[in-house]
Enzyme design. Structure first.
Site: not given
Length: 219
Positions: A99, A157, A187-189
């Protein structure tokens, strides 16, 4: 536009910061019209960026017990068979969705079931696409037991900019496919770990829609 509850504090800080910035520009540079206009334009653009990040989209989940729904908006960056050492301690099919800061960062339950495992891990803030982000970054691990007995793991994450992971699940509680299970800021995953016999329905670089796109099908 509806704003997510996790954005309240950030939006308040943003308003105070921009108010101070503009007041300082007007006070110290009262005759510099260009600088004042730049400050106003910057404030408007920055406010729009923050507001769109915390927006709450309308999503319609078509519930199906065999489907795994995308847990987040973003880009598919990993589809591979991996060794999962934390819970399953065996081989699983991993799908990772990255993301960016412009994506909606609400996380949606990919399936219905009972939360059989949850753990929060403090950690580093490597860029979300880094190979070690899944095991070294700040993260949560959530396992949901499907009605068939099959268990699916997913991880929130944190990325290089993210400093706070929010979750709304507890071990032993029922979750519904398509409902919110958390939020990650800036901002991540999200990684999903599926049984090897699950049918993957997305490809690398696909851009699934959280809460709607079917990314896999259980056997």
């Amino acid at each position: 536009m509806t704003i997510h509850k996790e954005g309240t504090g950030t939006i308040l800080v943003t308003v105070v910061f921009l108010a101070v910035l503009n007041s300082a520009v007007y006070y110290f540079f009262p005759d510099n019209d260009l600088l004042r206009k730049i400050a106003v334009v910057f404030s408007i653009l920055f406010s729009i960026i923050i507001l769109q990040f915390f927006r709450v989209p309308k999503r319609v989940t078509v519930k199906n017990p065999k489907h795994i729904i995308a847990p987040a908006d973003g880009k598919v960056v990993v589809i591979e068979e991996v060794e999962e050492p934390e819970y399953f301690k065996g081989r699983r099919r991993q799908i990772s969705i990255f993301m960016s800061p412009v994506n909606v960062h609400i996380n949606f339950n990919p399936l219905s079931g009972i939360v059989s495992f949850f753990k929060y891990h403090p950690g580093k803030y490597l860029v979300a696409w880094h190979p070690k982000a899944s095991t070294e970054n700040e993260r949560t691990t959530i396992v949901v037991r499907h009605e068939s007995g099959t268990e699916v793991m997913f991880r929130q994450i944190a990325g290089a900019l993210a400093r706070r992971i929010c979750w709304y699940v507890e071990e032993g509680k029922q979750v519904e496919q398509g409902s919110e299970f958390g939020f990650i800021k800036f901002g991540s995953r999200v990684d999903i770990f599926l049984p090897l016999d699950a049918k993957v329905l997305v490809n690398l670089d696909d851009r699934p829609v959280g809460g709607e796109t079917v990314i896999a099908e259980l056997a």
